[in-house]
Design a protein around this motif. Structure first.
Motif, PDB file in Angstrom:
ATOM      1  N   HIS A  53       0.870  -1.180   0.046  1.00 57.95           N
ATOM      2  CA  HIS A  53      -0.052  -0.014   0.078  1.00 57.95           C
ATOM      3  C   HIS A  53       0.858   1.408  -0.131  1.00 57.95           C
ATOM      4  CE1 HIS A  53      -2.798  -3.075   1.668  1.00 57.95           C
ATOM      5  NE2 HIS A  53      -3.630  -2.586   0.919  1.00 57.95           N
ATOM      6  N   ALA A  54       0.643   2.023  -0.896  1.00 57.74           N
ATOM      7  CA  ALA A  54       1.039   3.423  -0.807  1.00 57.74           C
ATOM      8  C   ALA A  54       1.272   4.192   0.274  1.00 57.74           C
ATOM      9  CB  ALA A  54       0.904   4.254  -1.997  1.00 57.74           C
ATOM     10  N   CYS A  55       0.319   4.290   1.136  1.00 61.39           N
ATOM     11  CA  CYS A  55      -0.008   4.835   2.410  1.00 61.39           C
ATOM     12  C   CYS A  55       1.322   4.357   3.489  1.00 61.39           C
ATOM     13  CB  CYS A  55      -1.114   4.822   3.140  1.00 61.39           C
ATOM     14  SG  CYS A  55      -2.504   5.692   2.070  1.00 61.39           S
ATOM     15  N   ASP A  56       1.220   3.078   3.321  1.00 65.05           N
ATOM     16  CA  ASP A  56       2.202   2.285   4.171  1.00 65.05           C
ATOM     17  C   ASP A  56       3.813   2.733   3.757  1.00 65.05           C
ATOM     18  OD1 ASP A  56       0.242   1.340   5.989  1.00 65.05           O
ATOM     19  OD2 ASP A  56       0.210  -0.554   4.887  1.00 65.05           O
ATOM     20  N   GLN A  57       3.953   2.802   2.571  1.00 60.38           N
ATOM     21  CA  GLN A  57       5.369   2.864   2.074  1.00 60.38           C
ATOM     22  C   GLN A  57       5.795   4.288   2.420  1.00 60.38           C
ATOM     23  OE1 GLN A  57       5.165   1.817  -2.084  1.00 60.38           O
ATOM     24  NE2 GLN A  57       5.342  -0.480  -1.253  1.00 60.38           N
ATOM     25  N   PHE A  58       4.775   5.402   1.876  1.00 60.98           N
ATOM     26  CA  PHE A  58       5.045   6.685   2.427  1.00 60.98           C
ATOM     27  C   PHE A  58       5.284   7.135   3.906  1.00 60.98           C
ATOM     28  CE2 PHE A  58       3.490   7.481  -1.895  1.00 60.98           C
ATOM     29  CZ  PHE A  58       4.558   8.166  -2.588  1.00 60.98           C
ATOM     30  N   SER A  59       4.277   6.295   4.841  1.00 61.40           N
ATOM     31  CA  SER A  59       4.550   6.480   6.165  1.00 61.40           C
ATOM     32  C   SER A  59       5.676   5.918   6.667  1.00 61.40           C
ATOM     33  CB  SER A  59       3.506   5.658   6.614  1.00 61.40           C
ATOM     34  OG  SER A  59       2.126   6.230   6.559  1.00 61.40           O
ATOM     35  N   ASP A  60       6.160   4.797   6.266  1.00 58.50           N
ATOM     36  CA  ASP A  60       7.669   4.444   6.412  1.00 58.50           C
ATOM     37  C   ASP A  60       8.768   5.196   6.161  1.00 58.50           C
ATOM     38  OD1 ASP A  60       9.631   2.215   6.925  1.00 58.50           O
ATOM     39  OD2 ASP A  60       9.943   2.467   4.658  1.00 58.50           O
ATOM     40  N   LYS A  61       8.556   5.868   4.842  1.00 55.97           N
ATOM     41  CA  LYS A  61       9.721   6.664   4.584  1.00 55.97           C
ATOM     42  C   LYS A  61       9.816   8.005   5.312  1.00 55.97           C
ATOM     43  CE  LYS A  61       9.915   4.934  -0.226  1.00 55.97           C
ATOM     44  NZ  LYS A  61       9.609   5.217  -1.575  1.00 55.97           N
ATOM     45  N   LEU A  62       8.520   8.539   5.860  1.00 53.39           N
ATOM     46  CA  LEU A  62       8.609   9.758   6.359  1.00 53.39           C
ATOM     47  C   LEU A  62       9.000   9.561   7.836  1.00 53.39           C
ATOM     48  CD1 LEU A  62       7.098  12.627   6.796  1.00 53.39           C
ATOM     49  CD2 LEU A  62       5.260  11.292   7.924  1.00 53.39           C
ATOM     50  N   VAL A  63       8.858   8.484   8.418  1.00 53.45           N
ATOM     51  CA  VAL A  63       9.286   8.086   9.672  1.00 53.45           C
ATOM     52  C   VAL A  63      10.953   7.969   9.671  1.00 53.45           C
ATOM     53  CG1 VAL A  63       9.429   6.577  11.502  1.00 53.45           C
ATOM     54  CG2 VAL A  63       7.220   7.300  10.854  1.00 53.45           C
ATOM     55  N   MET A  64      11.608   7.028   8.670  1.00 49.84           N
ATOM     56  CA  MET A  64      12.791   6.924   8.635  1.00 49.84           C
ATOM     57  C   MET A  64      13.500   8.183   8.343  1.00 49.84           C
ATOM     58  SD  MET A  64      12.954   4.055   9.748  1.00 49.84           S
ATOM     59  CE  MET A  64      14.543   3.406   9.466  1.00 49.84           C
ATOM     60  N   ALA A  65      13.116   9.000   7.411  1.00 51.69           N
ATOM     61  CA  ALA A  65      13.780  10.308   7.124  1.00 51.69           C
ATOM     62  C   ALA A  65      13.819  11.085   8.154  1.00 51.69           C
ATOM     63  CB  ALA A  65      12.893  10.904   5.839  1.00 51.69           C
ATOM     64  N   SER A  66      12.896  11.128   9.133  1.00 55.00           N
ATOM     65  CA  SER A  66      12.753  11.992   9.996  1.00 55.00           C
ATOM     66  C   SER A  66      13.708  11.625  11.107  1.00 55.00           C
ATOM     67  CB  SER A  66      11.419  12.413  10.507  1.00 55.00           C
ATOM     68  OG  SER A  66      10.743  11.156  11.085  1.00 55.00           O
TER      69      SER A  66
END
Length: 142
Positions: A53-66
């Protein structure tokens, strides 16, 4: 017993944890974790990473980048090597842009939490301004 001789660097040492840009980086990480928890529930970062799911992937990227913001600041602030300082500053600029991109994509792909994502984007933009001012001081301190 042989005494170890450690090299001492003659660079300006500051308490990184007291820097406004560092504090803002920690705040962005905490805020992004809370928003992702609200949007995605109790899913682990690994589960989001492996999700289709795109939402999950963007959520993961958001947390890891921050998560990477504060260590990059510490690296640039404490390294005596100008090339490491510059690489850390450049990486921070890239990560800041990526965070804004992930927020936008989450707003598009997820119906809930737009007001929270808007708040996070606002904080990331503030961080970008702080980071730009801080970067100048880091680059000129060597």
């Amino acid at each position: 017993m042989m005494k170890k001789n450690y090299t001492r660097y003659s660079y300006r040492r500051r308490n990184v944890t007291k820097l406004p840009v560092y504090k803002k980086a920690l705040y962005i990480f905490k805020l992004s974790r809370q928003i992702v928890e609200y949007l995605r529930g109790d899913k682990s970062v690994l589960a989001m990473y492996n999700s289709e799911h795109a939402c999950d992937q963007f959520s993961d990227k958001l947390v890891m980048a921050s998560l990477g913001l504060a260590p990059k600041i510490a690296m640039a602030e404490t390294s005596p090597d100008l090339s490491i300082k510059m690489a850390s500053v450049s990486s921070l600029q890239h990560t800041t842009s990526a965070l804004l991109h992930y927020c936008e994509n989450l707003e598009i792909s997820h119906g809930q939490g737009k007001e929270f994502l808007h708040l996070l984007r606002k904080e990331v933009k503030k961080f970008g301004h702080l980071q730009s001012k801080w970067a100048l001081s880091v680059c000129h301190s060597n």
